[in-house]
Design a protein around this motif. Structure first.
Motif, short mmCIF file in Angstrom:
data_model
loop_
_atom_site.label_atom_id
_atom_site.label_comp_id
_atom_site.label_asym_id
_atom_site.label_seq_id
_atom_site.Cartn_x
_atom_site.Cartn_y
_atom_site.Cartn_z
N THR A 91 -4.99 -3.38 -2.55
CA THR A 91 -5.18 -2.37 -1.51
C THR A 91 -5.88 -1.12 -2.04
O THR A 91 -6.01 -0.14 -1.32
N SER A 111 -16.79 -3.17 -1.98
CA SER A 111 -15.77 -4.21 -1.82
C SER A 111 -16.39 -5.58 -2.02
O SER A 111 -17.43 -5.90 -1.43
N SER A 120 0.82 -1.21 0.00
CA SER A 120 0.00 0.00 0.00
C SER A 120 0.85 1.26 0.00
O SER A 120 0.52 2.26 -0.64
N GLU A 151 -10.62 -1.51 2.12
CA GLU A 151 -11.84 -1.07 2.80
C GLU A 151 -11.54 0.03 3.81
O GLU A 151 -12.33 0.98 3.97
N THR A 152 -10.39 -0.05 4.47
CA THR A 152 -9.98 1.00 5.39
C THR A 152 -9.58 2.27 4.64
O THR A 152 -10.00 3.38 4.99
N ASN A 153 -8.78 2.09 3.58
CA ASN A 153 -8.27 3.25 2.83
C ASN A 153 -9.38 4.00 2.10
O ASN A 153 -9.31 5.22 1.95
N ALA A 204 -12.81 3.81 2.73
CA ALA A 204 -14.07 4.00 3.45
C ALA A 204 -14.56 5.43 3.27
O ALA A 204 -13.82 6.39 3.38
N ARG A 231 -7.84 -6.84 0.83
CA ARG A 231 -9.20 -6.30 0.70
C ARG A 231 -9.54 -5.44 1.91
O ARG A 231 -10.14 -4.36 1.78
N GLN A 232 -9.18 -5.89 3.09
CA GLN A 232 -9.47 -5.11 4.30
C GLN A 232 -8.69 -3.81 4.32
O GLN A 232 -9.18 -2.78 4.80
N SER A 233 -7.47 -3.82 3.78
CA SER A 233 -6.71 -2.58 3.66
C SER A 233 -7.42 -1.59 2.76
O SER A 233 -7.53 -0.40 3.08
#
Length: 255
Positions: free
Chosen positions: A50, A89, A17, A78-80, A82, A74-76
């Motif tokens: 990411t 996602s 990322s 979703e955080t970046n 949001a 994928r979670q990265s």
């Protein structure tokens, strides 16, 4: 997917990322000029990771389905991402997206197509594309012959990489691309670059799945070689990664 690609980057998400190159604005202007991308487009970003390619797509389209099978990446994303309107996602693969039939105007694969299984991917993409839909494949290719530093970096990967020769995306040549599309697609190249200090360059190196991980025997020698390479070529504490961003765009011909 080949090479167990869905899990290759799980332990590299932070470096990925932070240190992977983005895509020039000119890429998306070109796609807009071709009529492949518009403010109303519904886009599927395959192997979205990411969110490096997802973010600029969100500024040029109405909705972007970010399809990524790796949980950590994928979670990265979703955080970046949001709070970005239009970002959706999706836990899926290029070969099995879970998306409805004929739901997208454009499919994009940034730095990812070489991980996909071409035959089932093509079938799945034909299913989810609208009749006039387009497919974009793009990569940031290191311009390895442009500077002494990049020649040295390539030599270092050849020496210290784990399976660099096997998974290097440059094995996807124009013939294989044309075979996937069913015809030679449009192709355009755009200059791109990154500027790094030592820490940034080391993060860029660690982000590649074909380099040893910190718990592997080859990691320390690779990092020593990288530091020596930086010291040899740095200018005012920085080095440049020069790229050609290669972009293919076209429809998928029926079999």
């Amino acid at each position: 997917m080949p090479h167990q690609s869905t899990q290759r980057f799980s332990n590299r998400v932070g470096d990925y990322s932070r240190a992977r190159p983005d895509y020039p604005t000119a890429v998306f202007d070109w796609l807009h000029d071709l009529g492949a991308l518009s403010d109303n487009s519904q886009v599927a970003d395959m192997g979205s990771g990411t969110g490096i390619s997802t973010l600029p797509l969100l500024t040029h389209a109405a909705k972007v389905y970010a399809v990524e099978p790796n949980d950590a990446m994928r979670q990265s994303a979703e955080t970046n991402l949001a709070g970005h309107i239009g970002f959706i996602s999706i836990n899926g693969t290029a070969e099995a997206t879970t998306l409805p039939d004929q739901c997208v105007d454009l499919i994009v694969a940034g730095q990812a197509f070489h991980w996909f299984d071409p035959a089932p991917t093509r079938q799945e993409w034909q299913r989810i594309l609208k009749p006039t839909g387009q497919v974009v494949l793009m990569w940031n290719d290191r311009d390895i012959h442009s500077t002494a530093f990049l020649l040295g970096y390539e030599a270092m990967l050849q020496t210290h990489g784990t399976d660099y020769r096997e998974v290097n995306h440059t094995q996807i040549d124009e013939q294989r691309v044309a075979q996937f599309y069913g015809h030679p697609p449009r192709c355009q190249r755009f200059p791109n670059k990154q500027v790094f200090d030592l820490d940034g360059m080391l993060a860029r190196l660690r982000s590649s799945s074909y380099t040893p991980a910190p718990d592997q025997l080859g990691f320390a020698p690779m990092m020593d070689a990288a530091r020596a390479l930086f010291e040899q070529h740095e200018q005012h504490g920085q080095i440049e990664f020069l790229y050609q961003t290669v972009v293919y765009c076209g429809s998928l011909c029926s079999n």
